[in-house]
Design a protein around this motif. Sequence first.
Motif, PDB file in Angstrom:
ATOM      1  N   ILE A   1      -6.555   1.162  -4.275  1.00  0.00           N
ATOM      2  CA  ILE A   1      -7.667   0.804  -5.159  1.00  0.00           C
ATOM      3  C   ILE A   1      -7.409  -0.553  -5.810  1.00  0.00           C
ATOM      4  N   LEU A   2      -6.206  -0.762  -6.300  1.00  0.00           N
ATOM      5  CA  LEU A   2      -5.878  -2.051  -6.912  1.00  0.00           C
ATOM      6  C   LEU A   2      -5.965  -3.187  -5.910  1.00  0.00           C
TER       7      LEU A   2
ATOM      8  N   ARG B   1      -7.891  -3.328  -3.173  1.00  0.00           N
ATOM      9  CA  ARG B   1      -9.302  -3.600  -2.863  1.00  0.00           C
ATOM     10  C   ARG B   1     -10.014  -4.277  -4.029  1.00  0.00           C
ATOM     11  N   ALA B   2      -9.703  -3.865  -5.250  1.00  0.00           N
ATOM     12  CA  ALA B   2     -10.317  -4.507  -6.417  1.00  0.00           C
ATOM     13  C   ALA B   2      -9.884  -5.964  -6.514  1.00  0.00           C
ATOM     14  N   THR B   3      -8.619  -6.234  -6.255  1.00  0.00           N
ATOM     15  CA  THR B   3      -8.123  -7.608  -6.302  1.00  0.00           C
ATOM     16  C   THR B   3      -8.785  -8.451  -5.222  1.00  0.00           C
ATOM     17  N   MET B   4      -8.881  -7.923  -4.017  1.00  0.00           N
ATOM     18  CA  MET B   4      -9.526  -8.675  -2.942  1.00  0.00           C
ATOM     19  C   MET B   4     -11.015  -8.910  -3.242  1.00  0.00           C
ATOM     20  N   GLY B   5     -11.691  -7.913  -3.789  1.00  0.00           N
ATOM     21  CA  GLY B   5     -13.101  -8.074  -4.139  1.00  0.00           C
ATOM     22  C   GLY B   5     -13.304  -9.143  -5.209  1.00  0.00           C
ATOM     23  N   LEU B   6     -12.485  -9.101  -6.253  1.00  0.00           N
ATOM     24  CA  LEU B   6     -12.585 -10.115  -7.299  1.00  0.00           C
ATOM     25  C   LEU B   6     -12.249 -11.502  -6.773  1.00  0.00           C
ATOM     26  N   THR B   7     -11.289 -11.592  -5.859  1.00  0.00           N
ATOM     27  CA  THR B   7     -10.927 -12.885  -5.280  1.00  0.00           C
ATOM     28  C   THR B   7     -12.071 -13.453  -4.458  1.00  0.00           C
ATOM     29  N   ILE B   8     -12.704 -12.618  -3.656  1.00  0.00           N
ATOM     30  CA  ILE B   8     -13.829 -13.077  -2.835  1.00  0.00           C
ATOM     31  C   ILE B   8     -15.012 -13.469  -3.716  1.00  0.00           C
TER      32      ILE B   8
ATOM     33  N   LEU C   1       0.809  -1.219   0.000  1.00  0.00           N
ATOM     34  CA  LEU C   1       0.000   0.000   0.000  1.00  0.00           C
ATOM     35  C   LEU C   1       0.848   1.278   0.000  1.00  0.00           C
ATOM     36  N   LYS C   2       2.160   1.150  -0.084  1.00  0.00           N
ATOM     37  CA  LYS C   2       3.025   2.330  -0.024  1.00  0.00           C
ATOM     38  C   LYS C   2       2.982   3.183  -1.280  1.00  0.00           C
TER      39      LYS C   2
END
Length: 83
Positions: A53-54, A56-63, A45-46
Motif C-alpha cells: 500500500i505504501l 503504490r501510494a508513493t508511486m501514485g503521488l510521484t506520478i 514489498l517483503k
Amino acid sequence: MYKQLMAARQVSRRMLSTSANRQVVNRVPQKQKMFQEDNGVPVHLKGGAVDAILYRATMGLTIMGTGFVIYELINAALPKKKD
C-alpha cells in the motif's frame, strides 16, 4: 508548600521506578530472516500488505506530482494571450 514539594518528589520517583521495569523484545533477527529470504519478492514489498500500500501510494503521488510539474511548466512557457 512543603507538602506539594514532597508530593511532586514522590510522583517523580514513582514514574522513574515504574518505567525502568519494561523490557523491549528484540525483533531484529526475525526481520533479518524475513528480508534475507530468497523468495522472488522485491525487498521493498517483503513487509506484506502495508508495504504494498505504501509503495503504490508513493508511486501514485510521484506520478501525480510529475504531471502537475509538467502542467505548470507548460503554463509558464506558453502563457495565455491577452485580448
